[in-house]
Design a protein around this motif. Structure first.
Motif, PDB file in Angstrom:
ATOM      1  N   CYS A  46       0.909  -1.122   0.023  1.00 34.12           N
ATOM      2  CA  CYS A  46       0.074  -0.055   0.174  1.00 34.12           C
ATOM      3  C   CYS A  46       0.961   1.311   0.106  1.00 34.12           C
ATOM      4  N   PRO A  47       0.497   2.096  -0.998  1.00 38.30           N
ATOM      5  CA  PRO A  47       1.367   3.346  -1.002  1.00 38.30           C
ATOM      6  C   PRO A  47       0.954   4.385   0.135  1.00 38.30           C
ATOM      7  N   GLY A  48       1.917   5.498   0.201  1.00 41.36           N
ATOM      8  CA  GLY A  48       1.769   6.527   1.103  1.00 41.36           C
ATOM      9  C   GLY A  48       0.917   7.536   0.530  1.00 41.36           C
ATOM     10  N   PHE A  49       0.621   8.587   1.483  1.00 42.26           N
ATOM     11  CA  PHE A  49      -0.151   9.654   1.268  1.00 42.26           C
ATOM     12  C   PHE A  49       0.058  10.386  -0.159  1.00 42.26           C
ATOM     13  N   SER A  50      -0.590  10.783  -1.075  1.00 44.59           N
ATOM     14  CA  SER A  50      -0.491  11.211  -2.241  1.00 44.59           C
ATOM     15  C   SER A  50       0.138  10.614  -3.253  1.00 44.59           C
ATOM     16  N   ALA A  51       0.475   9.312  -3.014  1.00 42.31           N
ATOM     17  CA  ALA A  51       1.364   8.325  -3.757  1.00 42.31           C
ATOM     18  C   ALA A  51       0.077   7.221  -4.460  1.00 42.31           C
ATOM     19  N   ASP A  52       0.699   6.608  -5.503  1.00 44.73           N
ATOM     20  CA  ASP A  52      -0.183   5.496  -5.983  1.00 44.73           C
ATOM     21  C   ASP A  52       0.490   4.169  -6.289  1.00 44.73           C
ATOM     22  N   ASP A  53       0.459   3.171  -6.877  1.00 46.36           N
ATOM     23  CA  ASP A  53       1.208   1.913  -6.875  1.00 46.36           C
ATOM     24  C   ASP A  53       2.518   2.268  -7.733  1.00 46.36           C
ATOM     25  N   ALA A  54       2.453   3.243  -8.522  1.00 48.53           N
ATOM     26  CA  ALA A  54       3.948   3.381  -9.007  1.00 48.53           C
ATOM     27  C   ALA A  54       5.041   3.620  -7.929  1.00 48.53           C
ATOM     28  N   SER A  55       4.498   4.180  -6.889  1.00 47.45           N
ATOM     29  CA  SER A  55       5.848   4.505  -5.803  1.00 47.45           C
ATOM     30  C   SER A  55       6.024   3.320  -5.315  1.00 47.45           C
ATOM     31  N   THR A  56       5.460   2.061  -5.321  1.00 48.24           N
ATOM     32  CA  THR A  56       6.045   0.863  -4.649  1.00 48.24           C
ATOM     33  C   THR A  56       6.344  -0.102  -5.658  1.00 48.24           C
ATOM     34  N   GLY A 112      -0.204   4.226   4.190  1.00 48.54           N
ATOM     35  CA  GLY A 112      -0.767   3.029   3.684  1.00 48.54           C
ATOM     36  C   GLY A 112      -0.392   1.977   4.628  1.00 48.54           C
ATOM     37  N   GLY A 113       0.661   2.188   5.567  1.00 48.42           N
ATOM     38  CA  GLY A 113       0.821   1.250   6.518  1.00 48.42           C
ATOM     39  C   GLY A 113      -0.343   1.500   7.720  1.00 48.42           C
ATOM     40  N   ARG A 128      -2.643 -12.289   7.248  1.00 49.51           N
ATOM     41  CA  ARG A 128      -1.716 -12.962   7.920  1.00 49.51           C
ATOM     42  C   ARG A 128      -0.569 -12.455   8.594  1.00 49.51           C
ATOM     43  N   ARG A 129      -0.113 -11.054   8.233  1.00 45.74           N
ATOM     44  CA  ARG A 129       0.717 -10.252   8.682  1.00 45.74           C
ATOM     45  C   ARG A 129       0.671  -8.995   8.128  1.00 45.74           C
ATOM     46  N   VAL A 130       1.186  -7.840   9.144  1.00 48.87           N
ATOM     47  CA  VAL A 130       1.342  -6.459   8.664  1.00 48.87           C
ATOM     48  C   VAL A 130       2.856  -6.147   8.980  1.00 48.87           C
ATOM     49  N   VAL A 131       3.276  -5.287   7.764  1.00 49.04           N
ATOM     50  CA  VAL A 131       4.681  -4.479   7.848  1.00 49.04           C
ATOM     51  C   VAL A 131       4.277  -3.177   7.561  1.00 49.04           C
ATOM     52  N   THR A 132       4.613  -2.408   8.680  1.00 51.57           N
ATOM     53  CA  THR A 132       4.392  -0.833   8.212  1.00 51.57           C
ATOM     54  C   THR A 132       5.824  -0.087   8.221  1.00 51.57           C
ATOM     55  N   LEU A 133       5.810   0.696   7.114  1.00 46.27           N
ATOM     56  CA  LEU A 133       7.182   1.474   6.848  1.00 46.27           C
ATOM     57  C   LEU A 133       7.069   3.055   7.031  1.00 46.27           C
ATOM     58  N   GLY A 134       7.580   3.392   8.307  1.00 43.33           N
ATOM     59  CA  GLY A 134       7.546   4.685   8.483  1.00 43.33           C
ATOM     60  C   GLY A 134       6.108   5.532   8.875  1.00 43.33           C
ATOM     61  N   SER A 135       5.117   4.515   9.416  1.00 39.65           N
ATOM     62  CA  SER A 135       3.879   4.829   9.282  1.00 39.65           C
ATOM     63  C   SER A 135       3.141   5.542  10.563  1.00 39.65           C
ATOM     64  N   PRO A 136       2.363   6.798  10.587  1.00 32.42           N
ATOM     65  CA  PRO A 136       1.900   7.330  11.485  1.00 32.42           C
ATOM     66  C   PRO A 136       1.074   6.685  12.353  1.00 32.42           C
ATOM     67  N   ILE A 137       1.252   5.690  13.425  1.00 30.50           N
ATOM     68  CA  ILE A 137       0.439   4.868  14.060  1.00 30.50           C
ATOM     69  C   ILE A 137      -0.112   5.820  15.071  1.00 30.50           C
ATOM     70  N   LEU A 138       0.427   6.978  15.763  1.00 29.42           N
ATOM     71  CA  LEU A 138      -0.296   7.771  16.694  1.00 29.42           C
ATOM     72  C   LEU A 138      -0.841   8.958  16.081  1.00 29.42           C
ATOM     73  N   GLY A 139      -1.803   9.198  16.266  1.00 23.68           N
ATOM     74  CA  GLY A 139      -2.551  10.626  16.075  1.00 23.68           C
ATOM     75  C   GLY A 139      -2.788  11.190  14.689  1.00 23.68           C
TER      76      GLY A 139
END
Length: 236
Positions: A46-56, A112-113, A128-139
Motif C-alpha cells: 500500500c502506498p503513502g499519502f498522495s502516492a499510487d502503485d507506481a511508488s511501490t 498506507g501502513g 496473515r501479517r502486517v509490515v509498516t514502513l514509517g507509518s503514523p500509528i499515533l495521532g
C-alpha cells in the motif's frame, strides 16, 4: 500525546538523502536475490499519502523476484480519505484472500501502513501479517509535516487522534512488524512506534521517510518477516 510533536521544519532536509538509497539499491540489487524466498503467497503493498502503485514498484518487483505474489493496492492515488479507504482496502484484501485461498500479507508505506493495520484490525481472518514502513500509528496527521496543512483545511487534529485511540480498543490479532527511522523528516519517529499491540515488534532502520520504499535494509527485513514462522512453527 505529551511532548510529541511533528518533525521540525528543518528535518525535511533529511529527505535529500533519499537519493543515496536509490543508488545503494541499484548497486545491491543482485544481492537481494539471496534474501529469504517466498512460495507464491499473496502480498498487497500500500502506498503513502498522495502516492499510487507506481511508488511501490521497486519493492513489489523485489518481492515478486523472491517468489511472493506481490501486487499493488489497486485503489489509485492515496488521497488520505481514511474513513472511506479502510473499507475499500478491506474489500480488496478479502477478495484477494478468497481468490488465493490464503490470507494476505500487507506491507504499507506511511499512511498506507496505517490503513493496512486498520484492515487487519477489522478483517483478521483475511490478513496473515502486517509490515509498516514509517507509518503514523499515533495521532493520524497530528505528528507529521502535514499537520499544518490539515489544520488549514479545517480538520480537528485532536479529534482525529481521539478516533485513532478509540479504534485501538479492538486489538490487532495478527503479527505486526513496525519499521521506523530517526532520520524520518516527515513523520515523528516516536509516532511510528507501536506500544499498544501485543503482537507488534518495533525495528529501527536508518533511512529517510521517502527512502523506506528503496532501502536495502528495509527490503531485507520485509523479506524475512514475510516468510517468518509463528511460535508453533506455522507460516503466518
Amino acid at each position: 500525546m505529551k511532548d510529541l510533536r511533528p518533525p521540525s521544519p528543518f528535518s525535511i532536509l533529511n529527505e535529500g538523502l533519499t537519493g543515496l538509497e536509490l543508488a545503494r539499491l541499484a548497486l545491491t540489487w543482485p544481492v537481494l536475490a539471496r534474501l529469504p524466498r517466498g512460495d507464491g503467497r499473496p502480498v498487497i503493498v500500500c502506498p503513502g499519502f498522495s502516492a499510487d502503485d507506481a511508488s511501490t514498484f521497486a519493492l513489489r518487483a523485489c518481492l515478486r523476484a523472491l517468489g511472493h505474489d506481490a501486487v499493488g493496492w489497486g485503489l489509485g492515488r492515496n488521497l488520505g480519505g481514511v474513513p472511506s479507504l479502510i473499507p475499500r482496502l478491506a474489500e480488496r484484501v478479502v477478495a484477494l484472500a478468497e481468490q488465493a485461498g490464503d490470507r494476505v500479507a500487507l506491507v504499507g508505506w506511511s499512511l498506507g501502513g496505517y490503513l493496512a493495520r486498520e484492515v487487519a484490525r477489522e478483517r483478521p481472518h483475511a490478513v496473515r501479517r502486517v509490515v509498516t514502513l514509517g507509518s503514523p500509528i499515533l495521532g493520524g496527521p497530528r505528528y507529521t509535516q502535514l499537520a499544518a496543512l490539515y489544520r488549514a483545511q479545517g480538520y480537528d487534529l485532536a479529534e482525529i487522534e481521539r478516533i485513532v485511540q478509540t479504534r485501538e480498543r479492538l486489538p490487532i490479532t495478527v503479527p505486526i512488524t513496525v519499521l521506523y527511522s530517526r532520520l524520518d523528516g516527515v513523520v515523528a519517529w516516536q509516532a511510528c512506534v507501536d506500544r499498544s499491540e501485543q503482537l507488534a515488534e518495533n525495528i529501527e532502520v536508518r533511512t529517510t521517510h521517502f527512502g523506506f520504499g528503496f532501502s536495502t535494509e528495509v527490503y531485507r527485513i520485509v523479506a524475512d518477516r514475510l516468510v517468518q514462522a509463528d511460535a508453533r512453527g506455522l507460516r503466518v
